[in-house]
Design a protein around this motif. Structure first.
Motif, PDB file in Angstrom:
ATOM      1  N   LEU A 167       0.804  -1.221   0.000  1.00 46.91           N
ATOM      2  CA  LEU A 167       0.000   0.000   0.000  1.00 46.91           C
ATOM      3  C   LEU A 167       0.837   1.273   0.000  1.00 46.91           C
ATOM      4  N   ALA A 168       2.032   1.199   0.560  1.00 50.04           N
ATOM      5  CA  ALA A 168       2.866   2.395   0.707  1.00 50.04           C
ATOM      6  C   ALA A 168       3.608   2.726  -0.578  1.00 50.04           C
ATOM      7  N   ASN A 169       4.067   3.967  -0.668  1.00 50.51           N
ATOM      8  CA  ASN A 169       4.934   4.374  -1.770  1.00 50.51           C
ATOM      9  C   ASN A 169       6.337   3.804  -1.567  1.00 50.51           C
ATOM     10  N   SER A 170       6.816   3.872  -0.319  1.00 48.52           N
ATOM     11  CA  SER A 170       8.118   3.303   0.011  1.00 48.52           C
ATOM     12  C   SER A 170       8.157   2.934   1.487  1.00 48.52           C
ATOM     13  N   VAL A 171       9.041   1.996   1.826  1.00 46.12           N
ATOM     14  CA  VAL A 171       9.237   1.574   3.216  1.00 46.12           C
ATOM     15  C   VAL A 171      10.744   1.571   3.494  1.00 46.12           C
ATOM     16  N   THR A 172      11.175   2.426   4.413  1.00 47.08           N
ATOM     17  CA  THR A 172      12.583   2.496   4.789  1.00 47.08           C
ATOM     18  C   THR A 172      12.778   1.810   6.132  1.00 47.08           C
ATOM     19  N   VAL A 173      13.625   0.792   6.169  1.00 42.78           N
ATOM     20  CA  VAL A 173      13.925   0.065   7.399  1.00 42.78           C
ATOM     21  C   VAL A 173      15.141   0.704   8.066  1.00 42.78           C
ATOM     22  N   ILE A 174      14.953   1.162   9.299  1.00 42.83           N
ATOM     23  CA  ILE A 174      16.059   1.704  10.085  1.00 42.83           C
ATOM     24  C   ILE A 174      16.477   0.636  11.090  1.00 42.83           C
ATOM     25  N   HIS A 175      17.736   0.198  10.984  1.00 51.31           N
ATOM     26  CA  HIS A 175      18.215  -0.882  11.846  1.00 51.31           C
ATOM     27  C   HIS A 175      19.521  -0.486  12.512  1.00 51.31           C
ATOM     28  N   ARG A 176      19.665  -0.829  13.775  1.00 54.58           N
ATOM     29  CA  ARG A 176      20.839  -0.386  14.536  1.00 54.58           C
ATOM     30  C   ARG A 176      22.084  -1.223  14.268  1.00 54.58           C
ATOM     31  N   ARG A 177      21.931  -2.327  13.535  1.00 50.96           N
ATOM     32  CA  ARG A 177      23.082  -3.155  13.178  1.00 50.96           C
ATOM     33  C   ARG A 177      23.384  -3.026  11.684  1.00 50.96           C
ATOM     34  N   ASP A 178      24.446  -3.747  11.244  1.00 45.95           N
ATOM     35  CA  ASP A 178      24.819  -3.678   9.827  1.00 45.95           C
ATOM     36  C   ASP A 178      24.246  -4.826   9.014  1.00 45.95           C
ATOM     37  N   GLN A 179      23.424  -5.659   9.657  1.00 45.38           N
ATOM     38  CA  GLN A 179      22.718  -6.722   8.941  1.00 45.38           C
ATOM     39  C   GLN A 179      21.446  -7.079   9.689  1.00 45.38           C
TER      40      GLN A 179
END
Length: 310
Positions: A167-179
């Motif tokens: 449904l969204a235009n975009s989804v940005t995942v913010i994660h505190r690790r590098d994987q």
């Protein structure tokens, strides 16, 4: 000696599932007590709008909770406030110990729900229900065509992030690790999804908004220390979910993560103890299936009482 009030069925938790269980048990002419440490309605009280519960095209969470409460009270269960400390077994009796006294019944229904872990940043509480969400299935339709942020990197974060891309235009995942910590199959799907973006080694610092709605998420690059901002109309937070089951640890009915284990009839491993809704070991946690669980648990509590009288 503490006076113990006796009932046929005690239901701990007055969310949608607990109230439904009370309806079914009280309609069967059982003496029912509903216990809750806070206002009836449970997590619905923190839900601004509900648009996926059949029969209601557009309803506020607290309004739906009030209607369920009125339906329940029509069948005259007792409702008490109390914070449950523990449950003890005495033969067929279940002794529920609370900060408001002890209550006893042969049948016990656990409907205490679960709480989402918070990230504890400015804006999280302020914009809860106004752009901050912990449930994509519940709230994704309110963000059609918008840019969204998901905070987290486990199975739930990635699974729900993928769901949001419908449904969204975009989804940005913010994660505190590098994987990511999500299972490989979910990672593969996420990385292949053109609508998903990833910000690595990032610590969420603040949820920004105006006019009672979210507009952006501030984060700190853990490698450079630089503070940055990503525009977003909504923030979906998945950093863990905690079953509210501490009071039941001594009963042998919890799995290693604290979820109550039941069969499809809501029976736990202890005869006469049932559980329903979000405190159960299950995947989908919604009002609709809590209500379904509640109808089964209320009826099974009646069947258990009948079996004691045979």
């Amino acid at each position: 000696m503490t006076e113990q009030k006796e009932y046929d069925v005690i239901i701990i938790g007055a969310g949608p599932g607990g109230m439904t269980a009370a309806v079914y048990a009280a309609r069967a002419n059982l003496k029912v007590l509903v216990l809750d440490r806070g206002p009836y309605g449970g997590a619905m009280n923190n839900t601004d709008a509900v648009d996926n519960y059949p029969g209601f095209v557009d309803v506020k969470g607290p309004e739906l909770g009030e209607k369920m409460y009125q339906t329940m009270m029509k069948f005259e269960p007792e409702f008490e406030y109390g914070d449950v400390q523990s449950v003890e077994l005495d033969g067929n009796k279940k002794i529920v110990k609370t900060d408001n006294g002890d209550f006893v019944a042969p049948a016990l229904v656990i409907a205490t729900g679960a709480d989402h872990r918070k990230i504890g940043v400015p804006g999280e509480e302020e914009f809860s229900g106004r752009g901050v969400s912990y449930c994509a299935v519940c709230d994704a339709p309110f963000f059609k065509g918008e840019d969204l942020v998901v905070v987290g990197g486990g199975d739930s974060a990635i699974e729900e992030g993928i769901y949001l891309t419908q449904l969204a235009n975009s989804v940005t995942v913010i994660h505190r690790r590098d994987q990511l910590r999500a299972q490989p199959i979910l990672q593969k799907r996420a990385f292949a999804n053109p609508k998903m973006k990833f910000i690595w080694n990032a610590q969420t610092e603040e949820i920004v908004g105006d006019d009672n709605k979210v507009t952006a998420v501030k984060y700190r690059d853990k490698e450079t220390g630089e503070e940055k901002e990503v525009p977003a109309a909504g923030v979906f937070i998945y950093v863990g979910i905690l079953p509210q089951s501490d009071a039941f640890k001594g009963l042998g009915i919890l799995d290693e993560k604290g979820w109550v284990v039941t069969d499809e009839q809501m029976h736990t491993s202890v005869p006469g103890i049932f559980a329903l809704g979000d405190v159960r070991a299950k995947h989908l946690r919604q009002i609709a299936n809590a209500v379904g669980d509640g109808s089964i648990a209320g009826q099974e509590a009646y069947n258990y009482i009948q079996s004691l009288n045979d």
